[in-house]
Design a protein around this motif. Structure first.
Motif, PDB file in Angstrom:
ATOM      1  N   ARG A   1      34.461  30.210  15.593  1.00  0.00           N
ATOM      2  CA  ARG A   1      34.083  31.417  15.406  1.00  0.00           C
ATOM      3  C   ARG A   1      32.753  31.682  15.346  1.00  0.00           C
ATOM      4  O   ARG A   1      32.326  31.377  14.971  1.00  0.00           O
ATOM      5  CB  ARG A   1      35.087  31.980  13.990  1.00  0.00           C
ATOM      6  N   VAL A   2      32.505  32.918  16.415  1.00  0.00           N
ATOM      7  CA  VAL A   2      31.700  33.641  16.347  1.00  0.00           C
ATOM      8  C   VAL A   2      30.487  33.968  14.799  1.00  0.00           C
ATOM      9  O   VAL A   2      29.072  33.797  15.038  1.00  0.00           O
ATOM     10  CB  VAL A   2      31.727  34.978  16.952  1.00  0.00           C
ATOM     11  N   GLU A   3      31.115  33.425  13.573  1.00  0.00           N
ATOM     12  CA  GLU A   3      30.415  34.664  12.756  1.00  0.00           C
ATOM     13  C   GLU A   3      29.579  32.744  12.660  1.00  0.00           C
ATOM     14  O   GLU A   3      28.568  33.241  12.175  1.00  0.00           O
ATOM     15  CB  GLU A   3      31.467  35.469  11.463  1.00  0.00           C
ATOM     16  N   PRO A   4      30.021  32.237  12.074  1.00  0.00           N
ATOM     17  CA  PRO A   4      29.471  30.865  11.606  1.00  0.00           C
ATOM     18  C   PRO A   4      28.493  30.473  11.962  1.00  0.00           C
ATOM     19  O   PRO A   4      27.851  30.160  11.783  1.00  0.00           O
ATOM     20  CB  PRO A   4      30.975  29.918  11.682  1.00  0.00           C
ATOM     21  N   ARG A   5      29.120  30.845  13.968  1.00  0.00           N
ATOM     22  CA  ARG A   5      27.491  30.639  15.137  1.00  0.00           C
ATOM     23  C   ARG A   5      26.475  31.141  14.316  1.00  0.00           C
ATOM     24  O   ARG A   5      25.698  30.795  14.508  1.00  0.00           O
ATOM     25  CB  ARG A   5      28.372  30.472  16.234  1.00  0.00           C
ATOM     26  N   LEU A   6      27.058  32.563  14.400  1.00  0.00           N
ATOM     27  CA  LEU A   6      25.788  33.710  14.614  1.00  0.00           C
ATOM     28  C   LEU A   6      24.948  32.978  13.164  1.00  0.00           C
ATOM     29  O   LEU A   6      23.809  32.902  12.852  1.00  0.00           O
ATOM     30  CB  LEU A   6      25.989  35.146  14.507  1.00  0.00           C
TER      31      LEU A   6
ATOM     32  N   MET B   1      15.949  24.970  20.452  1.00  0.00           N
ATOM     33  CA  MET B   1      16.370  24.336  21.075  1.00  0.00           C
ATOM     34  C   MET B   1      17.556  25.807  20.546  1.00  0.00           C
ATOM     35  O   MET B   1      17.734  26.398  20.200  1.00  0.00           O
ATOM     36  CB  MET B   1      17.256  23.575  20.023  1.00  0.00           C
ATOM     37  N   ALA B   2      17.655  26.023  21.774  1.00  0.00           N
ATOM     38  CA  ALA B   2      19.089  27.453  22.034  1.00  0.00           C
ATOM     39  C   ALA B   2      20.216  26.903  21.316  1.00  0.00           C
ATOM     40  O   ALA B   2      20.939  25.895  21.990  1.00  0.00           O
ATOM     41  CB  ALA B   2      18.588  27.634  23.763  1.00  0.00           C
ATOM     42  N   MET B   3      20.567  27.841  20.591  1.00  0.00           N
ATOM     43  CA  MET B   3      21.945  28.368  19.809  1.00  0.00           C
ATOM     44  C   MET B   3      22.943  27.579  20.534  1.00  0.00           C
ATOM     45  O   MET B   3      24.036  27.110  20.660  1.00  0.00           O
ATOM     46  CB  MET B   3      22.263  29.113  19.016  1.00  0.00           C
ATOM     47  N   GLY B   4      22.351  28.439  22.160  1.00  0.00           N
ATOM     48  CA  GLY B   4      23.881  28.437  23.466  1.00  0.00           C
ATOM     49  C   GLY B   4      24.704  26.906  23.269  1.00  0.00           C
ATOM     50  O   GLY B   4      25.098  26.478  23.623  1.00  0.00           O
ATOM     51  N   ARG B   5      23.085  25.389  22.774  1.00  0.00           N
ATOM     52  CA  ARG B   5      24.088  24.422  23.448  1.00  0.00           C
ATOM     53  C   ARG B   5      25.050  23.691  22.650  1.00  0.00           C
ATOM     54  O   ARG B   5      25.742  23.071  22.696  1.00  0.00           O
ATOM     55  CB  ARG B   5      23.142  23.354  22.723  1.00  0.00           C
ATOM     56  N   ILE B   6      24.774  24.508  20.990  1.00  0.00           N
ATOM     57  CA  ILE B   6      25.478  24.229  20.492  1.00  0.00           C
ATOM     58  C   ILE B   6      26.934  25.467  20.154  1.00  0.00           C
ATOM     59  O   ILE B   6      27.556  24.955  18.692  1.00  0.00           O
ATOM     60  CB  ILE B   6      25.056  23.789  18.571  1.00  0.00           C
ATOM     61  N   ALA B   7      26.860  26.268  20.699  1.00  0.00           N
ATOM     62  CA  ALA B   7      27.597  27.304  20.437  1.00  0.00           C
ATOM     63  C   ALA B   7      29.309  26.656  20.610  1.00  0.00           C
ATOM     64  O   ALA B   7      29.949  27.461  19.938  1.00  0.00           O
ATOM     65  CB  ALA B   7      27.954  28.456  21.582  1.00  0.00           C
ATOM     66  N   GLY B   8      29.774  25.914  21.383  1.00  0.00           N
ATOM     67  CA  GLY B   8      30.876  25.224  21.417  1.00  0.00           C
ATOM     68  C   GLY B   8      31.572  24.446  20.177  1.00  0.00           C
ATOM     69  O   GLY B   8      32.263  24.302  19.912  1.00  0.00           O
TER      70      GLY B   8
ATOM     71  N   LEU C   1      20.433  30.840   9.860  1.00  0.00           N
ATOM     72  CA  LEU C   1      20.635  29.411   9.298  1.00  0.00           C
ATOM     73  C   LEU C   1      19.148  28.295   8.794  1.00  0.00           C
ATOM     74  O   LEU C   1      18.341  28.164   8.814  1.00  0.00           O
ATOM     75  CB  LEU C   1      21.691  28.576   8.632  1.00  0.00           C
ATOM     76  N   VAL C   2      19.142  28.244  10.705  1.00  0.00           N
ATOM     77  CA  VAL C   2      18.212  27.799  11.703  1.00  0.00           C
ATOM     78  C   VAL C   2      17.397  28.060  11.364  1.00  0.00           C
ATOM     79  O   VAL C   2      15.895  27.274  11.336  1.00  0.00           O
ATOM     80  CB  VAL C   2      18.616  27.195  12.719  1.00  0.00           C
ATOM     81  N   LEU C   3      17.025  29.237  11.539  1.00  0.00           N
ATOM     82  CA  LEU C   3      15.676  29.953  11.747  1.00  0.00           C
ATOM     83  C   LEU C   3      14.893  29.509  10.352  1.00  0.00           C
ATOM     84  O   LEU C   3      14.234  29.822   9.990  1.00  0.00           O
ATOM     85  CB  LEU C   3      15.740  31.885  12.069  1.00  0.00           C
ATOM     86  N   GLY C   4      16.234  30.532   9.030  1.00  0.00           N
ATOM     87  CA  GLY C   4      15.142  30.615   7.445  1.00  0.00           C
ATOM     88  C   GLY C   4      14.620  29.521   7.512  1.00  0.00           C
ATOM     89  O   GLY C   4      13.842  29.279   6.671  1.00  0.00           O
ATOM     90  N   LEU C   5      15.372  28.040   7.935  1.00  0.00           N
ATOM     91  CA  LEU C   5      14.827  26.337   7.289  1.00  0.00           C
ATOM     92  C   LEU C   5      13.697  26.445   8.050  1.00  0.00           C
ATOM     93  O   LEU C   5      12.633  25.486   8.217  1.00  0.00           O
ATOM     94  CB  LEU C   5      16.273  25.076   8.178  1.00  0.00           C
TER      95      LEU C   5
END
Length: 145
Positions: A12-17, A1-8, A22-26
């Protein structure tokens, strides 16, 4: 799933990045997955950022869950799919983590000091995915303020 889908869902940008890392680590092949191991895997010196994301950062966790569920239905759609309820226990040493008490956990195969989560999993021929997690709160925790 592309992170762009949940970006909104992030203010803030820092928690999104960090959520992306975190998802990639999981999804990685780390043998143990917790804030320490995932932070190190992501190139961070300490787990504080991951812990902050999960406990104090401002983001719409329910909205992210809903986005993931919609993605799963769109991409794994199967008329014969089923929903599976799965409980998973994590053995804990302390007693201050929410929901921890001496209780049976299949992880240990016996009664241990543990925390239990219940997952709703979508399972079909095209794949499976957890679509709704909830922490099990024992009665002993609901009686205390």
């Amino acid at each position: 799933m592309a992170m762009g889908r949940i970006a909104g869902r992030f203010t803030r940008v820092e928690p999104r990045l960090r959520a992306g890392r975190l998802v990639l680590g999981l999804l990685s092949d780390l043998p143990r997955k917790n804030c320490w191991t995932i932070a190190e895997w992501a190139g961070e010196a300490a787990p504080h950022g991951m812990q902050h994301l999960l406990s104090r950062a401002v983001w719409d966790a329910d909205g992210v869950r809903d986005d993931v569920r919609e993605y799963v239905v769109e991409h794994l759609h199967d008329e014969a799919a089923v929903l599976v309820v799965d409980e998973t226990g994590d053995v804990k040493k302390g007693t201050h983590t929410v929901g921890v008490q001496r209780q049976y956990t299949g992880t240990a195969g016996r009664i241990e000091n543990s925390q239990v989560a219940v997952y709703l999993v979508y399972a079909g021929m095209r794949g499976h995915a957890a679509v709704d997690p909830e922490l099990y709160i024992p009665r002993s925790w609901t009686c205390e303020r």
